[in-house]
Every structure is written in C-alpha cells, then in structure tokens.
Scaffold this motif. Structure first.
Motif, PDB file in Angstrom:
ATOM      1  N   GLN A  11       0.822  -1.213   0.000  1.00 19.62           N
ATOM      2  CA  GLN A  11       0.000   0.000   0.000  1.00 19.62           C
ATOM      3  C   GLN A  11       0.853   1.259   0.000  1.00 19.62           C
ATOM      4  O   GLN A  11       0.544   2.237  -0.670  1.00 19.62           O
ATOM      5  CB  GLN A  11      -0.892   0.031   1.233  1.00 19.62           C
ATOM      6  CG  GLN A  11      -1.850  -1.120   1.346  1.00 19.62           C
ATOM      7  CD  GLN A  11      -2.519  -1.147   2.707  1.00 19.62           C
ATOM      8  OE1 GLN A  11      -1.899  -0.867   3.729  1.00 19.62           O
ATOM      9  NE2 GLN A  11      -3.790  -1.475   2.710  1.00 19.62           N
ATOM     10  N   VAL A  12       1.901   1.269   0.825  1.00 19.24           N
ATOM     11  CA  VAL A  12       2.788   2.422   0.943  1.00 19.24           C
ATOM     12  C   VAL A  12       4.166   1.918   1.338  1.00 19.24           C
ATOM     13  O   VAL A  12       4.287   1.001   2.140  1.00 19.24           O
ATOM     14  CB  VAL A  12       2.256   3.456   1.973  1.00 19.24           C
ATOM     15  CG1 VAL A  12       2.138   2.865   3.357  1.00 19.24           C
ATOM     16  CG2 VAL A  12       3.120   4.711   1.991  1.00 19.24           C
ATOM     17  N   SER A  22       2.904   5.147  -2.949  1.00 18.43           N
ATOM     18  CA  SER A  22       1.700   4.798  -2.216  1.00 18.43           C
ATOM     19  C   SER A  22       0.498   4.684  -3.124  1.00 18.43           C
ATOM     20  O   SER A  22       0.402   5.373  -4.136  1.00 18.43           O
ATOM     21  CB  SER A  22       1.425   5.869  -1.161  1.00 18.43           C
ATOM     22  OG  SER A  22       0.253   5.601  -0.452  1.00 18.43           O
ATOM     23  N   ALA A  65      -4.016   4.692   0.812  1.00 18.70           N
ATOM     24  CA  ALA A  65      -2.991   4.626   1.858  1.00 18.70           C
ATOM     25  C   ALA A  65      -2.363   5.994   2.083  1.00 18.70           C
ATOM     26  O   ALA A  65      -2.045   6.359   3.222  1.00 18.70           O
ATOM     27  CB  ALA A  65      -1.932   3.599   1.500  1.00 18.70           C
ATOM     28  N   ALA A  66      -2.194   6.771   1.018  1.00 17.68           N
ATOM     29  CA  ALA A  66      -1.659   8.127   1.162  1.00 17.68           C
ATOM     30  C   ALA A  66      -2.604   8.989   1.994  1.00 17.68           C
ATOM     31  O   ALA A  66      -2.159   9.776   2.842  1.00 17.68           O
ATOM     32  CB  ALA A  66      -1.431   8.759  -0.207  1.00 17.68           C
TER      33      ALA A  66
END
Length: 98
Positions: free
Chosen positions: A56-57, A75, A79-80
C-alpha cells in the motif's frame, strides 16, 4: 522490505522515477544510496508498525544526479490519505503529540 524479515520489494508499486537509469561517470551513487536505504528501511518498519502493508505504501532508496541519497515514498491513493491523517494528527498545532 516486504515484511519484517524480508527486504525485497516486488508488489507492483511503480517506484522508478524519471531519472531512473541515468548515470554520470565518476559519481559515487552507492554511498548516497546506502544512507537512503537505511532511512527507507527505518521508514518501512514504521509503516509496518502503523498497520500499513508495504503493498500500500513504502519508502524506496534512490539517489539524485549528484549521488546524494533520496528516499521516495510510493503509495496507493487510499494509503496516502490514511498516512496524511496520521501525520496531521501529530503535526504541531493540531492537538497531536508533536
């Protein structure tokens, strides 16, 4: 760093920047990359500790054209957004811990 004990990244997040593959003769890229790798590994452990999956990141070590270490964060958008909420919660003036 795909998990706590595995430092390989292969989950499909594109982390190649526009400068990927450009090298200047005589520039010591490895020294800068090593420092960036240590910082990226620490940041990835923090992401894992905060409940993120590295698919995700994640932080990725790189260098700039002068050989200075650079850490890039790649990301997925959701997720960001989640990371932004966490950072805003600890930002000065937000009532957070910092």
């Amino acid at each position: 760093m795909a998990g706590a004990d595995d430092d390989r990244l292969g989950d499909g997040l594109d982390v190649a920047g526009a400068d990927c593959g450009l090298w200047v003769a005589g520039v010591d890229y490895m020294s800068g990359w090593r420092g960036a790798r240590e910082a990226a590994d620490r940041l990835n452990r923090a992401f894992l500790g905060a409940g993120f999956e590295l698919s995700q990141v994640r932080a990725v070590a790189s260098t700039d054209e002068g050989g200075r270490g650079v850490v890039r964060v790649a990301s997925r958008p959701d997720a960001a957004e989640r990371l932004a909420v966490l950072l805003e919660a600890v930002a000065p003036g937000s009532g957070g811990a910092a």
